[in-house]
Write a protein that holds these residues in place. Structure first.
Motif, PDB file in Angstrom:
ATOM      1  N   ALA A 167      16.068   3.563  -0.613  1.00 50.76           N
ATOM      2  CA  ALA A 167      14.961   3.354  -0.216  1.00 50.76           C
ATOM      3  C   ALA A 167      14.231   2.930   0.265  1.00 50.76           C
ATOM      4  CB  ALA A 167      14.186   5.526  -0.766  1.00 50.76           C
ATOM      5  N   ARG A 168      13.089   3.331   0.950  1.00 49.30           N
ATOM      6  CA  ARG A 168      11.580   1.773   0.701  1.00 49.30           C
ATOM      7  C   ARG A 168      10.669   2.761   0.376  1.00 49.30           C
ATOM      8  NH1 ARG A 168      14.280   2.026   5.874  1.00 49.30           N
ATOM      9  NH2 ARG A 168      12.960   3.712   6.994  1.00 49.30           N
ATOM     10  N   SER A 169      10.259   2.090  -0.457  1.00 50.19           N
ATOM     11  CA  SER A 169       9.150   3.175  -1.731  1.00 50.19           C
ATOM     12  C   SER A 169       8.148   1.735  -2.510  1.00 50.19           C
ATOM     13  CB  SER A 169      10.212   3.584  -2.858  1.00 50.19           C
ATOM     14  OG  SER A 169      10.806   2.786  -3.706  1.00 50.19           O
ATOM     15  N   CYS A 170       7.192   2.839  -2.442  1.00 48.19           N
ATOM     16  CA  CYS A 170       5.906   2.122  -3.787  1.00 48.19           C
ATOM     17  C   CYS A 170       5.213   2.891  -4.151  1.00 48.19           C
ATOM     18  CB  CYS A 170       4.967   1.742  -2.598  1.00 48.19           C
ATOM     19  SG  CYS A 170       4.200   1.590  -0.983  1.00 48.19           S
ATOM     20  N   MET A 171       4.486   2.862  -4.776  1.00 44.02           N
ATOM     21  CA  MET A 171       3.213   3.604  -5.207  1.00 44.02           C
ATOM     22  C   MET A 171       1.647   2.995  -5.456  1.00 44.02           C
ATOM     23  SD  MET A 171       3.298   4.103  -9.237  1.00 44.02           S
ATOM     24  CE  MET A 171       1.746   5.074 -10.397  1.00 44.02           C
ATOM     25  N   VAL A 172       1.115   3.905  -5.097  1.00 43.47           N
ATOM     26  CA  VAL A 172      -0.008   3.576  -5.139  1.00 43.47           C
ATOM     27  C   VAL A 172      -0.619   3.955  -6.164  1.00 43.47           C
ATOM     28  CG1 VAL A 172      -2.321   3.455  -3.607  1.00 43.47           C
ATOM     29  CG2 VAL A 172      -0.335   3.754  -2.742  1.00 43.47           C
ATOM     30  N   THR A 173      -1.569   3.264  -7.013  1.00 40.48           N
ATOM     31  CA  THR A 173      -2.419   4.000  -7.807  1.00 40.48           C
ATOM     32  C   THR A 173      -4.326   4.225  -7.499  1.00 40.48           C
ATOM     33  OG1 THR A 173      -1.358   3.287  -9.542  1.00 40.48           O
ATOM     34  CG2 THR A 173      -3.321   3.738 -10.154  1.00 40.48           C
ATOM     35  N   VAL A 174      -4.383   5.225  -7.473  1.00 37.97           N
ATOM     36  CA  VAL A 174      -6.232   5.537  -7.572  1.00 37.97           C
ATOM     37  C   VAL A 174      -6.655   5.414  -8.795  1.00 37.97           C
ATOM     38  CG1 VAL A 174      -7.453   7.672  -7.030  1.00 37.97           C
ATOM     39  CG2 VAL A 174      -5.175   6.628  -5.327  1.00 37.97           C
ATOM     40  N   ARG A 175      -7.505   4.763  -9.186  1.00 39.54           N
ATOM     41  CA  ARG A 175      -8.193   3.994 -10.220  1.00 39.54           C
ATOM     42  C   ARG A 175      -9.026   5.419 -10.918  1.00 39.54           C
ATOM     43  NH1 ARG A 175     -10.071  -1.013 -11.532  1.00 39.54           N
ATOM     44  NH2 ARG A 175      -9.605  -1.701  -8.768  1.00 39.54           N
ATOM     45  N   GLY A 176      -9.196   6.181 -11.942  1.00 37.52           N
ATOM     46  CA  GLY A 176     -10.423   6.952 -12.248  1.00 37.52           C
ATOM     47  C   GLY A 176      -9.925   8.778 -10.955  1.00 37.52           C
ATOM     48  N   GLY A 177      -9.164   8.403 -10.466  1.00 38.61           N
ATOM     49  CA  GLY A 177      -8.918  10.063  -9.854  1.00 38.61           C
ATOM     50  C   GLY A 177      -8.554  10.899 -10.981  1.00 38.61           C
ATOM     51  N   ASP A 229      -8.346   0.496  -4.665  1.00 40.00           N
ATOM     52  CA  ASP A 229      -9.442  -0.657  -4.792  1.00 40.00           C
ATOM     53  C   ASP A 229      -9.353  -2.116  -4.467  1.00 40.00           C
ATOM     54  OD1 ASP A 229     -10.837   1.994  -4.816  1.00 40.00           O
ATOM     55  OD2 ASP A 229      -9.979   1.739  -7.190  1.00 40.00           O
ATOM     56  N   LEU A 230      -7.661  -2.957  -4.816  1.00 37.43           N
ATOM     57  CA  LEU A 230      -7.480  -4.063  -4.682  1.00 37.43           C
ATOM     58  C   LEU A 230      -6.791  -4.320  -3.655  1.00 37.43           C
ATOM     59  CD1 LEU A 230      -7.703  -5.063  -8.322  1.00 37.43           C
ATOM     60  CD2 LEU A 230      -9.367  -5.054  -7.225  1.00 37.43           C
ATOM     61  N   ASP A 231      -6.034  -3.263  -3.354  1.00 40.30           N
ATOM     62  CA  ASP A 231      -4.737  -4.425  -2.194  1.00 40.30           C
ATOM     63  C   ASP A 231      -5.038  -3.037  -0.840  1.00 40.30           C
ATOM     64  OD1 ASP A 231      -2.969  -5.454  -4.334  1.00 40.30           O
ATOM     65  OD2 ASP A 231      -2.861  -3.503  -5.352  1.00 40.30           O
ATOM     66  N   LEU A 232      -5.698  -2.446  -0.572  1.00 37.89           N
ATOM     67  CA  LEU A 232      -5.503  -1.784   0.131  1.00 37.89           C
ATOM     68  C   LEU A 232      -6.697  -1.745   1.523  1.00 37.89           C
ATOM     69  CD1 LEU A 232      -3.233  -0.354  -0.994  1.00 37.89           C
ATOM     70  CD2 LEU A 232      -3.395   1.650   0.292  1.00 37.89           C
ATOM     71  N   ASP A 233      -6.634  -2.153   2.379  1.00 36.00           N
ATOM     72  CA  ASP A 233      -7.821  -2.116   3.716  1.00 36.00           C
ATOM     73  C   ASP A 233      -8.215  -0.280   4.435  1.00 36.00           C
ATOM     74  OD1 ASP A 233      -9.751  -2.443   5.404  1.00 36.00           O
ATOM     75  OD2 ASP A 233      -9.028  -4.594   5.783  1.00 36.00           O
ATOM     76  N   LEU A 234      -8.268   0.520   4.351  1.00 38.13           N
ATOM     77  CA  LEU A 234      -8.384   0.909   5.127  1.00 38.13           C
ATOM     78  C   LEU A 234      -9.719   1.679   6.665  1.00 38.13           C
ATOM     79  CD1 LEU A 234      -8.905   4.357   2.570  1.00 38.13           C
ATOM     80  CD2 LEU A 234      -6.677   3.169   3.732  1.00 38.13           C
ATOM     81  N   GLY A 235     -10.045   0.339   6.829  1.00 36.44           N
ATOM     82  CA  GLY A 235     -10.933   0.245   7.481  1.00 36.44           C
ATOM     83  C   GLY A 235     -11.831   0.850   8.121  1.00 36.44           C
ATOM     84  N   PRO A 236     -12.409   1.156   8.494  1.00 35.49           N
ATOM     85  CA  PRO A 236     -13.799   2.146   9.043  1.00 35.49           C
ATOM     86  C   PRO A 236     -13.026   3.041   9.644  1.00 35.49           C
ATOM     87  CG  PRO A 236     -13.567   0.595  11.597  1.00 35.49           C
ATOM     88  CD  PRO A 236     -11.741   0.805  10.256  1.00 35.49           C
ATOM     89  N   GLY A 237     -14.061   4.329   9.166  1.00 34.12           N
ATOM     90  CA  GLY A 237     -13.181   5.673   9.976  1.00 34.12           C
ATOM     91  C   GLY A 237     -14.723   6.610   9.083  1.00 34.12           C
TER      92      GLY A 237
END
Length: 247
Positions: A167-177, A229-237
């Motif tokens: 698989a092509r896999s990864c995990m994203v951590t949401v701190r404080g969720g 918060d450190l690795d992802l840029d979700l851009g405007p929205g």
């Protein structure tokens, strides 16, 4: 005139219980299903704004629980996928979006020929669950570091096992969720929308997700783990993602 089939589909699988053979309650009384409605609306809105004809629909469960070897929601997911294939054909690309038990069902059902990817939110990932069905799929699992219902460590481990299985896999951590995705709700909605539309090609994958999905099978679990918060840029929205400091 016959209705034109969708160009892609997102099947949404809500959470449930470890055991429970009774049917889920109807309507808003089905709290796990109600919890996913904002995600359905957010993904459908993003698809409309992109001009894409993407079907976004929730899978209906016959039973409230996973129920051990019965794996009831897995079979419900496969039945929904089979119905889609009958209606829209063999080439319809599908992303499965699941929360908790629904994420477990999505991961298990990912071997279906229509499935291109899985986005799992606060997934339930028991150590012995199979991963060979994930080969060739894109799998992004999102977990709060403060989840007390399902294990973020088990999620991280599954991404590594899935990668070794092809698989092509990864995990994203949401701190404080949290497990219910109420804390930092806007961030959960925004991130999920970006991931689902990105995997379908209706948008761009956020931040370093594409790089993480391209890691070699031998990569360590930590290499494929990103911080919202450190690795992802979700851009405007429409949703504002506010960084959380500390753990």
């Amino acid at each position: 005139m016959a209705q034109r089939p969708p160009s892609a589909a997102v099947l949404v699988l809500h959470g449930g219980r470890e055991t429970g053979t009774e049917p889920p309650p109807a309507g808003l009384l089905n709290l796990p299903g109600t919890r996913m409605r904002p995600f359905v609306r957010a993904v459908a809105r993003a698809a409309r704004e992109a001009g894409d004809d993407i079907l976004v629909t929730q899978v209906r469960y016959a039973h409230r629980g996973w129920n051990g070897a019965r794996a009831d929601p897995f079979h419900d997911a496969v039945a929904a996928l089979d119905a889609l294939r009958e209606e829209a054909g063999e080439e319809l690309p599908v992303v499965l979006l699941g929360h908790s038990m629904g994420a477990r069902a999505a991961l298990r059902a990912a071997g279906h020929p229509l499935v291109r990817g899985v986005v799992g939110l606060a997934p339930w990932c028991p150590p012995g669950d199979p991963v060979t069905q994930l080969a060739g799929r894109d799998v992004v699992l999102v977990h709060s570091n403060r989840d007390r219902m399902t294990s973020p460590q088990a999620t991280q481990s599954l991404t590594a096992r899935a990668r070794r299985a092809g698989a092509r896999s990864c995990m994203v951590t949401v701190r404080g969720g949290d497990h219910a995705m109420i804390r930092r709700a806007a961030a959960w909605h925004r991130l999920t929308t970006a991931l689902v539309t990105g995997l379908l090609g209706s948008g761009s994958l956020p931040g370093r997700v594409g790089e993480a999905l391209a890691l070699p099978p031998t990569a360590e679990a930590t290499e494929g783990t990103l911080d919202l918060d450190l690795d992802l840029d979700l851009g405007p929205g429409p949703f504002r993602v506010s960084p959380v400091r500390g753990s």
